[in-house]
Write a protein that holds these residues in place. Structure first.
Motif, PDB file in Angstrom:
ATOM      1  N   GLY A 294      41.572  46.550  43.154  1.00 18.81           N
ATOM      2  CA  GLY A 294      42.509  45.946  42.211  1.00 18.81           C
ATOM      3  C   GLY A 294      43.812  45.605  42.905  1.00 18.81           C
ATOM      4  O   GLY A 294      44.390  46.451  43.588  1.00 18.81           O
ATOM      5  N   TYR A 295      44.280  44.374  42.701  1.00 22.81           N
ATOM      6  CA  TYR A 295      45.566  43.949  43.289  1.00 22.81           C
ATOM      7  C   TYR A 295      46.506  43.460  42.191  1.00 22.81           C
ATOM      8  O   TYR A 295      47.630  43.058  42.465  1.00 22.81           O
ATOM      9  CB  TYR A 295      45.347  42.831  44.320  1.00 22.81           C
ATOM     10  CG  TYR A 295      44.636  41.621  43.729  1.00 22.81           C
ATOM     11  CD1 TYR A 295      43.241  41.564  43.708  1.00 22.81           C
ATOM     12  CD2 TYR A 295      45.345  40.567  43.180  1.00 22.81           C
ATOM     13  CE1 TYR A 295      42.583  40.475  43.148  1.00 22.81           C
ATOM     14  CE2 TYR A 295      44.702  39.474  42.628  1.00 22.81           C
ATOM     15  CZ  TYR A 295      43.320  39.441  42.618  1.00 22.81           C
ATOM     16  OH  TYR A 295      42.668  38.354  42.059  1.00 22.81           O
ATOM     17  N   GLY A 296      46.023  43.478  40.948  1.00 17.25           N
ATOM     18  CA  GLY A 296      46.838  43.058  39.796  1.00 17.25           C
ATOM     19  C   GLY A 296      46.864  44.190  38.792  1.00 17.25           C
ATOM     20  O   GLY A 296      47.128  45.344  39.148  1.00 17.25           O
ATOM     21  N   SER A 297      46.512  43.862  37.548  1.00 16.03           N
ATOM     22  CA  SER A 297      46.622  44.886  36.492  1.00 16.03           C
ATOM     23  C   SER A 297      45.712  46.087  36.730  1.00 16.03           C
ATOM     24  O   SER A 297      45.972  47.179  36.203  1.00 16.03           O
ATOM     25  CB  SER A 297      46.321  44.273  35.121  1.00 16.03           C
ATOM     26  OG  SER A 297      44.998  43.786  35.095  1.00 16.03           O
ATOM     27  N   LEU A 298      44.676  45.900  37.533  1.00  9.08           N
ATOM     28  CA  LEU A 298      43.799  47.046  37.809  1.00  9.08           C
ATOM     29  C   LEU A 298      44.558  48.187  38.496  1.00  9.08           C
ATOM     30  O   LEU A 298      44.132  49.330  38.427  1.00  9.08           O
ATOM     31  CB  LEU A 298      42.635  46.619  38.709  1.00  9.08           C
ATOM     32  CG  LEU A 298      41.362  46.095  38.047  1.00  9.08           C
ATOM     33  CD1 LEU A 298      40.352  45.706  39.110  1.00  9.08           C
ATOM     34  CD2 LEU A 298      40.773  47.129  37.106  1.00  9.08           C
TER      35      LEU A 298
ATOM     36  N   TYR B 220      38.003  40.403  42.707  1.00 11.68           N
ATOM     37  CA  TYR B 220      37.967  39.178  41.900  1.00 11.68           C
ATOM     38  C   TYR B 220      39.023  38.208  42.425  1.00 11.68           C
ATOM     39  O   TYR B 220      40.207  38.550  42.462  1.00 11.68           O
ATOM     40  CB  TYR B 220      38.262  39.484  40.433  1.00 11.68           C
ATOM     41  CG  TYR B 220      37.175  40.280  39.751  1.00 11.68           C
ATOM     42  CD1 TYR B 220      36.128  39.641  39.097  1.00 11.68           C
ATOM     43  CD2 TYR B 220      37.186  41.668  39.765  1.00 11.68           C
ATOM     44  CE1 TYR B 220      35.121  40.362  38.471  1.00 11.68           C
ATOM     45  CE2 TYR B 220      36.189  42.398  39.141  1.00 11.68           C
ATOM     46  CZ  TYR B 220      35.161  41.738  38.498  1.00 11.68           C
ATOM     47  OH  TYR B 220      34.167  42.459  37.879  1.00 11.68           O
TER      48      TYR B 220
HETATM   49  C1  BEZ Z   1      43.113  42.951  39.509  1.00 10.14           C
HETATM   50  O1  BEZ Z   1      43.128  43.234  40.681  1.00 10.14           O
HETATM   51  O2  BEZ Z   1      43.749  43.551  38.719  1.00 10.14           O
HETATM   52  C2  BEZ Z   1      42.283  41.798  39.084  1.00 10.14           C
HETATM   53  C3  BEZ Z   1      42.677  40.538  39.400  1.00 10.14           C
HETATM   54  C4  BEZ Z   1      41.896  39.481  38.994  1.00 10.14           C
HETATM   55  C5  BEZ Z   1      40.757  39.682  38.262  1.00 10.14           C
HETATM   56  C6  BEZ Z   1      40.360  40.958  37.981  1.00 10.14           C
HETATM   57  C7  BEZ Z   1      41.138  42.030  38.360  1.00 10.14           C
END
Ligand code: BEZ
Length: 224
Positions: A13-17, A147
């Motif tokens: 995860g690099y965003g909300s995860l 993702y």
């Molecule tokens: C995430 O890393 O939070 C993430 C980013 C894009 C799609 C799914 C998850």
């Protein structure tokens, strides 16, 4: 009925995860991947921080070689060589369920890729759901699912003027909340991963958004 996977899955995860983990993980490792650049260049509509009429903005990853071919460097010259985030281990018995959940929660506009993940390798920053897991025995790099919003997907925006982007983020909200909160939470979550995990693109946008908010508040106070 989905088949049971024969191996655990690692999800990066690099965003909300980073602050909103997937269900059923049994180990979380802070760390990084290489060869990518994180940018707030993905449109996100009613399912997250915007609406179909006024979609919000979220992060995606670009191949570094692709990013280097763009003019973005003028506004955000620095793109750290490491994209920091968190990797989650999903036990084999839960892989089908979690990938189905993730595909509903996140897949819109994103493509699945696999990339090596490097753990920060600091047990103090490792979270287990069961205290029996020995994270020090895990060999890094780990092949991780990630993702990525490819430039060919309809939600990919390409280079954005940072000030216009900040103003758009402040103005956007959706069923999951304020778009700016996604940005601020990302900034905080990144800073907590390691002393070197900050991302200038994210912190610069957050600073601009706070300024936009302060100006708007000042304008409202003057009207009173
Ligand atoms: C995430 O890393 O939070 C993430 C980013 C894009 C799609 C799914 C998850």
């Amino acid at each position: 009925m989905s088949e049971i996977a024969d191996q655990d899955l690692w999800l990066f995860g690099y965003g909300s995860l980073i602050w909103k983990p997937p269900p059923h993980y049994d180990l979380r490792l802070p760390g990084y991947i290489e060869g990518f650049v994180r940018r707030f260049w993905q449109v996100r509509s009613e399912d997250h921080r915007g609406t179909p009429e006024a979609p919000g903005r979220v992060v995606t990853l670009l191949e570094r070689s692709f990013w280097e071919s763009l003019t973005d460097q003028v506004s955000h010259a620095s793109a750290p060589p490491k994209v920091w985030g968190a990797a989650y281990r999903i036990p084999a018995a839960r892989v089908a369920e979690v990938t189905e959940y993730m595909n509903i929660r996140e897949i819109n506009g994103y493509t699945i890729q696999y990339t090596p993940f490097h753990s920060r390798a600091d047990p103090a920053h490792t979270t287990t759901s069961q205290q029996t897991t020995d994270s020090t025995s895990i060999q890094s790099p780990i092949k991780c699912l990630v993702y990525i919003g490819l430039p060919t997907n309809p939600q990919f925006l390409g280079p954005q003027d940072p000030q216009a982007l900040a103003e758009h983020i402040v103005a956007s909200r959706g069923p999951s909340g304020e778009n700016r909160d996604y940005l601020y939470e990302l900034e905080t979550a990144l800073n907590e991963l390691s002393p070197e995990s900050g991302d200038e693109h994210v912190s610069d946008l957050a600073r601009r958004c706070r300024e936009v908010e302060m100006k708007a508040k000042g304008g409202e106070d003057e009207k009173k």
